[in-house]
Motif scaffolding. Structure first.
Motif, PDB file in Angstrom:
ATOM      1  N   GLN A  60       0.814  -1.293  -0.137  1.00 49.71           N
ATOM      2  CA  GLN A  60       0.201   0.077  -0.037  1.00 49.71           C
ATOM      3  C   GLN A  60       0.897   1.341  -0.036  1.00 49.71           C
ATOM      4  N   ASP A  64       0.970   3.976  -2.915  1.00 53.26           N
ATOM      5  CA  ASP A  64       0.750   5.540  -2.649  1.00 53.26           C
ATOM      6  C   ASP A  64       2.073   6.316  -3.324  1.00 53.26           C
ATOM      7  N   ASP A  68       1.571   9.149  -6.124  1.00 59.61           N
ATOM      8  CA  ASP A  68       2.140  10.583  -5.817  1.00 59.61           C
ATOM      9  C   ASP A  68       2.921  11.212  -6.941  1.00 59.61           C
TER      10      ASP A  68
END
Length: 141
Positions: A60, A64, A68
């Motif tokens: 995870q 992420d 980004d």
């Protein structure tokens, strides 16, 4: 309906009060039904977690980070595209004098085109449509 077994369940007074106040929120007709639903949900969660259906924290975190980076890259590209568009429009505005009414009509026409094509505009199709209208070719004479 299957036979049910009775057993003792110990709860704090606060937890019992919350349970009695909220058990009808999911459509349960009794505390027993609500507790059975809660147990089923939690057991399914544990089964899915053991089967790897929920992402580990490291995966995870990686996703992420990649998202980004993707967001930053897209923002950079959109900024560069806006600069190029501004340069083109500024150059055109310096070369051609257009009145306010023409610009208003052109904006309304552009909005309609974008809505009609869901943003999938092709220069060739716009040029073809303009030629078929015959309204914008007077300046070419």
């Amino acid at each position: 309906m299957s036979k049910k077994e009775k057993f003792a369940l110990y709860l704090t007074p606060e937890k019992k009060a919350t349970l009695e106040r909220r058990y009808t929120e999911d459509g349960s007709r009794s505390l027993t039904a609500f507790i059975e639903n809660a147990i089923d949900f939690y057991l399914d969660y544990l089964s899915a977690n053991n089967a790897g259906l929920f992402l580990p924290t490291s995966v995870q975190s990686y996703l992420d980070g990649r998202l980004d980076q993707f967001e930053n890259r897209m923002a950079s590209l959109l900024f560069k595209q806006a600069v190029e568009l501004d340069m083109g429009m500024s150059t055109l505005a310096d070369c051609v004098n257009l009145d306010e009414e023409y610009l208003r009509r052109r904006r309304a026409n552009s909005i309609a085109n974008v809505k009609r094509t869901n943003g999938r505009l092709r220069f060739e199709q716009i040029a073809r449509d303009s030629y078929e209208d015959g309204s914008d070719d007077a300046w070419q004479d």
